[in-house]
Design a protein around this motif. Structure first.
Motif, mmCIF file in Angstrom:
data_model
loop_
_atom_site.group_PDB
_atom_site.id
_atom_site.type_symbol
_atom_site.label_atom_id
_atom_site.label_comp_id
_atom_site.label_asym_id
_atom_site.label_seq_id
_atom_site.Cartn_x
_atom_site.Cartn_y
_atom_site.Cartn_z
ATOM 1 N N LEU A 204 -2.708 -2.742 9.567
ATOM 2 C CA LEU A 204 -3.534 -2.064 8.913
ATOM 3 C C LEU A 204 -4.287 -0.950 9.462
ATOM 4 O O LEU A 204 -4.599 0.266 9.057
ATOM 5 C CB LEU A 204 -4.581 -2.905 8.095
ATOM 6 N N ASP A 205 -4.745 -1.191 10.726
ATOM 7 C CA ASP A 205 -5.663 -0.345 11.454
ATOM 8 C C ASP A 205 -4.808 1.070 11.707
ATOM 9 O O ASP A 205 -5.204 2.205 11.628
ATOM 10 C CB ASP A 205 -5.909 -0.974 12.681
ATOM 11 N N GLY A 206 -3.482 0.822 12.016
ATOM 12 C CA GLY A 206 -2.544 1.789 12.651
ATOM 13 C C GLY A 206 -2.286 2.668 11.310
ATOM 14 O O GLY A 206 -2.372 4.065 11.430
ATOM 15 N N ALA A 207 -2.137 2.069 10.204
ATOM 16 C CA ALA A 207 -1.782 2.909 8.928
ATOM 17 C C ALA A 207 -2.968 3.559 8.548
ATOM 18 O O ALA A 207 -2.735 5.007 8.163
ATOM 19 C CB ALA A 207 -1.413 1.836 7.905
ATOM 20 N N LEU A 208 -4.056 3.437 8.615
ATOM 21 C CA LEU A 208 -5.248 4.170 8.145
ATOM 22 C C LEU A 208 -5.423 5.040 9.462
ATOM 23 O O LEU A 208 -5.730 6.550 8.997
ATOM 24 C CB LEU A 208 -6.472 3.203 8.432
ATOM 25 N N GLU A 209 -5.193 4.721 10.542
ATOM 26 C CA GLU A 209 -5.149 6.055 11.646
ATOM 27 C C GLU A 209 -4.245 6.981 11.598
ATOM 28 O O GLU A 209 -4.537 8.423 11.500
ATOM 29 C CB GLU A 209 -5.051 5.342 12.990
ATOM 30 N N ARG A 210 -3.002 6.561 11.112
ATOM 31 C CA ARG A 210 -1.928 7.560 10.945
ATOM 32 C C ARG A 210 -1.956 8.181 9.697
ATOM 33 O O ARG A 210 -1.231 9.104 9.268
ATOM 34 C CB ARG A 210 -0.601 7.021 11.051
ATOM 35 N N ARG A 211 -2.844 7.714 8.775
ATOM 36 C CA ARG A 211 -2.911 8.276 7.390
ATOM 37 C C ARG A 211 -1.367 8.088 6.781
ATOM 38 O O ARG A 211 -0.970 9.079 6.185
ATOM 39 C CB ARG A 211 -3.611 9.351 7.059
ATOM 40 N N GLU A 212 -0.934 6.668 6.632
ATOM 41 C CA GLU A 212 0.376 6.508 5.893
ATOM 42 C C GLU A 212 0.555 7.333 4.620
ATOM 43 O O GLU A 212 -0.423 7.008 3.753
ATOM 44 C CB GLU A 212 0.679 5.407 5.918
ATOM 45 N N PRO A 213 1.604 7.812 4.568
ATOM 46 C CA PRO A 213 1.874 8.881 3.253
ATOM 47 C C PRO A 213 2.194 7.871 2.067
ATOM 48 O O PRO A 213 2.225 8.117 0.698
ATOM 49 C CB PRO A 213 2.766 9.720 3.495
ATOM 50 N N TRP A 214 2.861 6.413 2.288
ATOM 51 C CA TRP A 214 3.648 6.028 1.352
ATOM 52 C C TRP A 214 3.783 4.500 1.897
ATOM 53 O O TRP A 214 4.047 4.263 3.121
ATOM 54 C CB TRP A 214 4.897 6.676 0.972
ATOM 55 N N GLY A 215 3.581 3.503 1.041
ATOM 56 C CA GLY A 215 4.019 2.130 1.368
ATOM 57 C C GLY A 215 2.905 1.312 1.504
ATOM 58 O O GLY A 215 1.971 1.254 1.488
ATOM 59 N N VAL A 216 3.456 -0.127 1.574
ATOM 60 C CA VAL A 216 2.580 -1.173 1.700
ATOM 61 C C VAL A 216 2.480 -1.355 3.399
ATOM 62 O O VAL A 216 3.394 -1.484 4.014
ATOM 63 C CB VAL A 216 2.961 -2.582 1.303
ATOM 64 N N TRP A 217 0.985 -1.253 3.822
ATOM 65 C CA TRP A 217 0.975 -1.648 5.434
ATOM 66 C C TRP A 217 -0.308 -2.560 5.492
ATOM 67 O O TRP A 217 -1.409 -2.229 4.740
ATOM 68 C CB TRP A 217 0.603 -0.367 6.098
ATOM 69 N N GLY A 218 -0.004 -3.414 6.305
ATOM 70 C CA GLY A 218 -1.330 -4.472 6.533
ATOM 71 C C GLY A 218 -1.872 -4.955 5.242
ATOM 72 O O GLY A 218 -2.927 -5.346 5.160
ATOM 73 N N GLY A 219 -1.031 -5.281 4.208
ATOM 74 C CA GLY A 219 -1.534 -5.934 2.944
ATOM 75 C C GLY A 219 -2.065 -4.965 2.104
ATOM 76 O O GLY A 219 -2.612 -5.269 1.009
ATOM 77 N N GLN A 220 -2.145 -3.629 2.284
ATOM 78 C CA GLN A 220 -2.641 -2.741 1.439
ATOM 79 C C GLN A 220 -1.605 -1.452 0.845
ATOM 80 O O GLN A 220 -0.822 -1.280 1.712
ATOM 81 C CB GLN A 220 -3.712 -1.993 2.233
ATOM 82 N N LEU A 221 -1.817 -0.911 -0.250
ATOM 83 C CA LEU A 221 -0.918 0.112 -0.400
ATOM 84 C C LEU A 221 -1.499 1.415 -0.227
ATOM 85 O O LEU A 221 -2.611 1.860 -0.712
ATOM 86 C CB LEU A 221 -0.901 0.034 -2.100
ATOM 87 N N PHE A 222 -0.622 2.172 0.342
ATOM 88 C CA PHE A 222 -1.226 3.666 0.900
ATOM 89 C C PHE A 222 -0.457 4.652 0.170
ATOM 90 O O PHE A 222 0.761 4.638 -0.422
ATOM 91 C CB PHE A 222 -0.766 3.879 2.258
ATOM 92 N N LEU A 223 -1.049 5.511 -0.471
ATOM 93 C CA LEU A 223 -0.613 6.686 -1.165
ATOM 94 C C LEU A 223 -1.205 8.083 -0.493
ATOM 95 O O LEU A 223 -2.461 7.933 -0.652
ATOM 96 C CB LEU A 223 -0.810 6.482 -2.719
ATOM 97 N N GLN A 224 -0.574 8.894 0.076
ATOM 98 C CA GLN A 224 -0.865 10.067 0.537
ATOM 99 C C GLN A 224 -2.266 9.841 1.785
ATOM 100 O O GLN A 224 -3.061 10.306 1.729
ATOM 101 C CB GLN A 224 -1.341 11.099 -0.504
ATOM 102 N N GLY A 225 -1.905 8.736 2.456
ATOM 103 C CA GLY A 225 -2.867 8.551 3.671
ATOM 104 C C GLY A 225 -4.163 7.933 3.152
ATOM 105 O O GLY A 225 -4.918 7.371 4.172
ATOM 106 N N VAL A 226 -4.252 7.429 1.962
ATOM 107 C CA VAL A 226 -5.474 6.715 1.557
ATOM 108 C C VAL A 226 -4.968 5.325 0.861
ATOM 109 O O VAL A 226 -4.043 5.052 0.333
ATOM 110 C CB VAL A 226 -6.253 7.371 0.737
ATOM 111 N N VAL A 227 -5.873 4.361 0.919
ATOM 112 C CA VAL A 227 -5.566 3.091 0.379
ATOM 113 C C VAL A 227 -5.883 3.050 -1.162
ATOM 114 O O VAL A 227 -6.902 3.693 -1.559
ATOM 115 C CB VAL A 227 -6.233 1.715 1.021
ATOM 116 N N ILE A 228 -4.719 2.673 -1.895
ATOM 117 C CA ILE A 228 -5.288 2.641 -3.318
ATOM 118 C C ILE A 228 -5.133 1.025 -4.112
ATOM 119 O O ILE A 228 -4.330 0.461 -3.382
ATOM 120 C CB ILE A 228 -4.321 3.722 -4.473
ATOM 121 N N PRO A 229 -5.760 0.756 -4.976
ATOM 122 C CA PRO A 229 -6.052 -0.594 -5.402
ATOM 123 C C PRO A 229 -4.586 -1.046 -6.014
ATOM 124 O O PRO A 229 -4.471 -2.176 -5.760
ATOM 125 C CB PRO A 229 -6.960 -0.611 -6.475
#
Ligand code: SF4
Length: 112
Positions: free
Chosen positions: A72-97
């Motif tokens: 999760l830390d890494g995905a936040l840092e990299r602003r992952e554009p898409w997918g589930v990382w560390g138990g959170q859903l990312f879309l365009q670099g931010v966690v969405i519910p």
């Protein structure tokens, strides 16, 4: 980003911030048995699924992952554009519910 706190014997403390790269996550995950990593033990497509149900299932599977915090830390840092990382859903670099289903929302979903 991983936050580490070093507390010295004299009571002073030092806090350091360390970026988590994708390579570091893979290195850490390689030290863990694949059976303990849900995204390796299950169909990895679930972590990038279209179906909101599948996305929620992937998020739930992540909860038992031994590298979840680092992931999760890494995905936040990299602003992952898409997918589930560390138990959170990312879309365009931010966690969405949660992932919205395709199409327009139903009329009865709108508050009056
Ligand atoms: S926390 Fe990261 S490494 Fe663990 S299962 Fe979820 S996506 Fe995979």
């Amino acid at each position: 980003m991983t936050i580490s706190e070093l507390v010295r014997t004299d009571g002073t403390a030092e806090v350091t911030f360390q970026e988590v790269t994708l390579g570091q996550l893979h290195d850490e995950a390689d030290r863990v048995d694949d059976d303990l990593l849900p995204c390796r033990a299950n169909n990895p497509e679930l972590w990038f699924a279209e179906s909101p149900h599948d996305v929620e299932f992937a998020k739930a599977l992540c909860l038992d992952c031994p590298v979840r915090s680092m992931c999760l830390d890494g995905a936040l840092e990299r602003r992952e554009p898409w997918g589930v990382w560390g138990g959170q859903l990312f879309l365009q670099g931010v966690v969405i519910p949660r992932k919205r289903p395709r199409g327009r929302p139903r009329k009865n979903d709108v508050a009056a």
